[in-house]
Design a protein around this motif. Structure first.
Motif, mmCIF file in Angstrom:
data_model
loop_
_atom_site.group_PDB
_atom_site.id
_atom_site.type_symbol
_atom_site.label_atom_id
_atom_site.label_comp_id
_atom_site.label_asym_id
_atom_site.label_seq_id
_atom_site.Cartn_x
_atom_site.Cartn_y
_atom_site.Cartn_z
ATOM 1 N N VAL A 52 0.851 -1.202 0.000
ATOM 2 C CA VAL A 52 0.000 0.000 0.000
ATOM 3 C C VAL A 52 0.882 1.245 0.000
ATOM 4 C CG1 VAL A 52 -1.658 1.337 1.383
ATOM 5 C CG2 VAL A 52 -2.003 -1.122 1.066
ATOM 6 N N ASN A 53 1.918 1.243 0.817
ATOM 7 C CA ASN A 53 2.807 2.417 0.868
ATOM 8 C C ASN A 53 3.501 2.656 -0.469
ATOM 9 O OD1 ASN A 53 2.174 3.115 3.456
ATOM 10 N ND2 ASN A 53 3.749 1.811 4.369
ATOM 11 N N LYS A 54 3.916 1.573 -1.127
ATOM 12 C CA LYS A 54 4.583 1.724 -2.432
ATOM 13 C C LYS A 54 3.613 2.260 -3.478
ATOM 14 C CE LYS A 54 8.487 -1.351 -2.092
ATOM 15 N NZ LYS A 54 9.117 -2.599 -2.428
ATOM 16 N N ILE A 55 2.361 1.851 -3.394
ATOM 17 C CA ILE A 55 1.351 2.384 -4.336
ATOM 18 C C ILE A 55 1.156 3.881 -4.064
ATOM 19 C CG2 ILE A 55 -1.079 2.299 -5.037
ATOM 20 C CD1 ILE A 55 -0.981 -0.737 -4.320
ATOM 21 N N LEU A 56 1.073 4.224 -2.783
ATOM 22 C CA LEU A 56 0.870 5.641 -2.438
ATOM 23 C C LEU A 56 2.066 6.502 -2.861
ATOM 24 C CD1 LEU A 56 -0.785 5.226 1.079
ATOM 25 C CD2 LEU A 56 -1.905 5.839 -1.063
ATOM 26 N N ASP A 57 3.244 5.914 -2.830
ATOM 27 C CA ASP A 57 4.462 6.648 -3.242
ATOM 28 C C ASP A 57 4.715 6.549 -4.744
ATOM 29 O OD1 ASP A 57 4.870 7.308 -0.652
ATOM 30 O OD2 ASP A 57 6.348 5.734 -0.255
ATOM 31 N N ASP A 58 3.775 5.978 -5.472
ATOM 32 C CA ASP A 58 3.884 5.793 -6.933
ATOM 33 C C ASP A 58 5.065 4.914 -7.351
ATOM 34 O OD1 ASP A 58 1.588 7.238 -7.559
ATOM 35 O OD2 ASP A 58 2.685 9.125 -7.398
ATOM 36 N N ASN A 74 -14.671 0.525 11.590
ATOM 37 C CA ASN A 74 -14.263 0.048 12.913
ATOM 38 C C ASN A 74 -12.926 -0.701 12.832
ATOM 39 O OD1 ASN A 74 -13.989 -1.305 15.346
ATOM 40 N ND2 ASN A 74 -16.204 -1.473 15.599
ATOM 41 N N LYS A 75 -11.897 -0.123 13.463
ATOM 42 C CA LYS A 75 -10.560 -0.717 13.365
ATOM 43 C C LYS A 75 -10.429 -1.990 14.190
ATOM 44 C CE LYS A 75 -8.237 3.464 12.262
ATOM 45 N NZ LYS A 75 -7.958 4.741 12.693
ATOM 46 N N ASN A 76 -11.293 -2.161 15.172
ATOM 47 C CA ASN A 76 -11.181 -3.361 16.005
ATOM 48 C C ASN A 76 -11.865 -4.552 15.363
ATOM 49 O OD1 ASN A 76 -9.926 -1.817 17.989
ATOM 50 N ND2 ASN A 76 -11.940 -1.077 18.670
ATOM 51 N N PHE A 77 -12.759 -4.265 14.486
ATOM 52 C CA PHE A 77 -13.632 -5.276 13.902
ATOM 53 C C PHE A 77 -12.965 -5.934 12.699
ATOM 54 C CE2 PHE A 77 -18.393 -5.698 12.650
ATOM 55 C CZ PHE A 77 -18.417 -6.945 13.233
ATOM 56 N N CYS A 78 -12.327 -5.146 11.869
ATOM 57 C CA CYS A 78 -11.741 -5.678 10.645
ATOM 58 C C CYS A 78 -10.502 -4.843 10.360
ATOM 59 C CB CYS A 78 -12.752 -5.552 9.504
ATOM 60 S SG CYS A 78 -12.149 -6.182 7.952
ATOM 61 N N LYS A 79 -9.385 -5.308 10.889
ATOM 62 C CA LYS A 79 -8.178 -4.491 10.904
ATOM 63 C C LYS A 79 -7.216 -4.933 9.806
ATOM 64 C CE LYS A 79 -5.047 -3.164 14.550
ATOM 65 N NZ LYS A 79 -4.643 -3.444 15.900
ATOM 66 N N ILE A 80 -6.680 -3.977 9.062
ATOM 67 C CA ILE A 80 -5.628 -4.293 8.087
ATOM 68 C C ILE A 80 -4.410 -3.506 8.529
ATOM 69 C CG2 ILE A 80 -4.923 -4.169 5.679
ATOM 70 C CD1 ILE A 80 -7.824 -4.407 4.895
ATOM 71 N N GLY A 81 -3.435 -4.159 9.123
ATOM 72 C CA GLY A 81 -2.310 -3.457 9.744
ATOM 73 C C GLY A 81 -2.868 -2.547 10.831
ATOM 74 N N ASN A 82 -2.533 -1.249 10.739
ATOM 75 C CA ASN A 82 -3.058 -0.308 11.742
ATOM 76 C C ASN A 82 -4.335 0.372 11.271
ATOM 77 O OD1 ASN A 82 -0.947 -0.768 13.498
ATOM 78 N ND2 ASN A 82 0.375 0.640 12.351
ATOM 79 N N TYR A 83 -4.852 -0.070 10.145
ATOM 80 C CA TYR A 83 -5.976 0.642 9.536
ATOM 81 C C TYR A 83 -7.227 -0.212 9.476
ATOM 82 C CZ TYR A 83 -2.057 3.452 7.959
ATOM 83 O OH TYR A 83 -0.931 4.212 7.920
ATOM 84 N N ASP A 87 -10.230 2.784 5.771
ATOM 85 C CA ASP A 87 -9.021 3.633 5.635
ATOM 86 C C ASP A 87 -8.231 3.228 4.392
ATOM 87 O OD1 ASP A 87 -9.519 4.929 8.027
ATOM 88 O OD2 ASP A 87 -8.274 3.563 9.210
ATOM 89 N N VAL A 88 -8.050 1.917 4.220
ATOM 90 C CA VAL A 88 -7.203 1.448 3.109
ATOM 91 C C VAL A 88 -7.863 1.768 1.765
ATOM 92 C CG1 VAL A 88 -6.057 -0.557 2.086
ATOM 93 C CG2 VAL A 88 -6.208 -0.354 4.561
ATOM 94 N N VAL A 89 -9.175 1.536 1.672
ATOM 95 C CA VAL A 89 -9.872 1.848 0.411
ATOM 96 C C VAL A 89 -9.781 3.349 0.138
ATOM 97 C CG1 VAL A 89 -12.120 1.906 -0.737
ATOM 98 C CG2 VAL A 89 -11.419 -0.145 0.524
ATOM 99 N N ASN A 90 -9.977 4.169 1.165
ATOM 100 C CA ASN A 90 -9.900 5.620 0.963
ATOM 101 C C ASN A 90 -8.514 6.064 0.509
ATOM 102 O OD1 ASN A 90 -12.361 6.935 1.218
ATOM 103 N ND2 ASN A 90 -12.389 6.544 3.432
ATOM 104 N N LYS A 91 -7.484 5.401 1.042
ATOM 105 C CA LYS A 91 -6.112 5.752 0.641
ATOM 106 C C LYS A 91 -5.865 5.418 -0.829
ATOM 107 C CE LYS A 91 -3.512 4.975 4.939
ATOM 108 N NZ LYS A 91 -2.353 5.841 4.869
ATOM 109 N N LEU A 92 -6.426 4.272 -1.270
ATOM 110 C CA LEU A 92 -6.087 3.762 -2.609
ATOM 111 C C LEU A 92 -7.054 4.189 -3.706
ATOM 112 C CD1 LEU A 92 -5.019 0.112 -1.702
ATOM 113 C CD2 LEU A 92 -3.535 2.063 -2.174
ATOM 114 N N LYS A 93 -8.172 4.768 -3.317
ATOM 115 C CA LYS A 93 -9.248 4.971 -4.298
ATOM 116 C C LYS A 93 -8.837 5.822 -5.501
ATOM 117 C CE LYS A 93 -11.720 8.863 -2.251
ATOM 118 N NZ LYS A 93 -11.255 9.288 -0.941
ATOM 119 N N ASN A 94 -7.951 6.775 -5.292
ATOM 120 C CA ASN A 94 -7.541 7.629 -6.424
ATOM 121 C C ASN A 94 -6.310 7.094 -7.157
ATOM 122 O OD1 ASN A 94 -9.643 9.454 -6.047
ATOM 123 N ND2 ASN A 94 -8.510 10.441 -4.384
#
Ligand code: SF4
Length: 276
Positions: A52-58, A74-83, A87-94
């Motif tokens: 995810v970080n590499k995608i965000l950094d292009d 809910n981060k406690n319910f379905c957690k991906i790393g710290n997110y 959160d992850v979909v919002n980071k990657l959507k664009n």
């Protein structure tokens, strides 16, 4: 090489099981043409955060973002790393050329969203019938498409592979009002059902599993009002629910599984309460 990242929210993993059963092309053929960056069940390395970080950094381009399962913040319910998955979909959507929601949970929220206390659970762009999913109703990816929705509980593997291959070869995919590919969801299970003759003559099956008779008049079949090609693209190439004597339960529609009476056709007098 084009790339694909598969994320999971709240899910039973059913659409991944479907993917594993893909034929023509098989899964290994797909991923010999497309670089699978990460899949929660198929990847050996647990390196989603790094990717995810590499995608965000292009450093890595993202062509296909596939989401299976309902979305929660809910981060406690379905957690991906710290997110959270949201959160992850919002980071990657664009960053993604295309986002494809696979299965009714990712599209409409489905079972995880059904309880009133689960207010923050939804699909990617829809919550049941309304465009009240995680992403704004007018959201479009870099390619100009909204989230492409493949409904079903689970989806048929060929529905996914056909869409993926069409996009891979830059084909245009017309969508219906729920952003589902029309080519797949313009059909009804009623189209091509082997019981059509019985439907015409109003001859009902006596019980589940019987070869003779339609399943509509008493047993609750939703084949005439559900959008899915289950009797055109057969399951395991040989069968479908109605061919096996099980009524269609409408699992590709927004109101699945909110609806009552899965195996019972309500009669008008039950609604009107004319008779005691
Ligand atoms: S069983 Fe269902 S899909 Fe088949 S003919 Fe009857 S109503 Fe249509």
């Amino acid at each position: 090489m084009k790339t694909l990242l598969w994320l999971q929210g709240l899910t039973c993993n059913g659409n991944t099981q479907s993917l594993l059963n893909a034929e023509n092309p098989y899964i290994y053929e797909i991923f010999s043409k497309i670089n699978l960056l990460y899949h929660p069940s198929l990847s050996i390395k647990n390196n989603l955060n790094e990717i995810v970080n590499k995608i965000l950094d292009d450093e890595i381009r993202l062509d296909f973002l596939i989401v299976e399962g309902a979305i929660t913040k809910n981060k406690n319910f379905c957690k991906i790393g710290n997110y959270s998955i949201a959160d992850v979909v919002n980071k990657l959507k664009n960053k993604a050329e295309y986002i494809i929601a696979v299965g009714n949970c990712a599209v409409h929220g489905n079972l995880p969203a059904i309880y009133k206390e689960n207010k923050d659970i939804c699909g990617l762009q829809f919550k049941f019938e309304e465009k009240k999913g995680l992403l704004p109703s007018d959201f479009k990816t870099k390619s100009g498409y909204p989230v492409i929705n493949i409904t079903g509980c689970p989806i048929h593997p060929a529905w996914f592979t056909q869409v993926l291959m069409a996009l891979y070869f830059d084909r245009n995919i017309p969508l219906d009002k729920f952003n589902r590919p029309k080519e797949i969801f313009m059909y009804l299970p009623h189209d091509g059902c082997t019981r059509n003759e019985y439907f015409e003559w109003k001859t009902e099956a006596e019980e589940f599993g019987h070869k003779e008779g339609c399943l509509f008049y008493n047993l609750g079949c939703r084949g005439p009002m559900t959008h899915a090609p289950c009797n055109k693209i057969l399951w395991n190439r040989i069968s479908s629910k109605t061919r096996a004597g099980m009524p269609c339960i409408g699992c590709t529609e927004f109101n699945f599984p909110v609806r009552e009476n899965f195996f019972n056709t309500k009669k008008i007098w039950e609604y009107l309460k004319i008779f005691p």
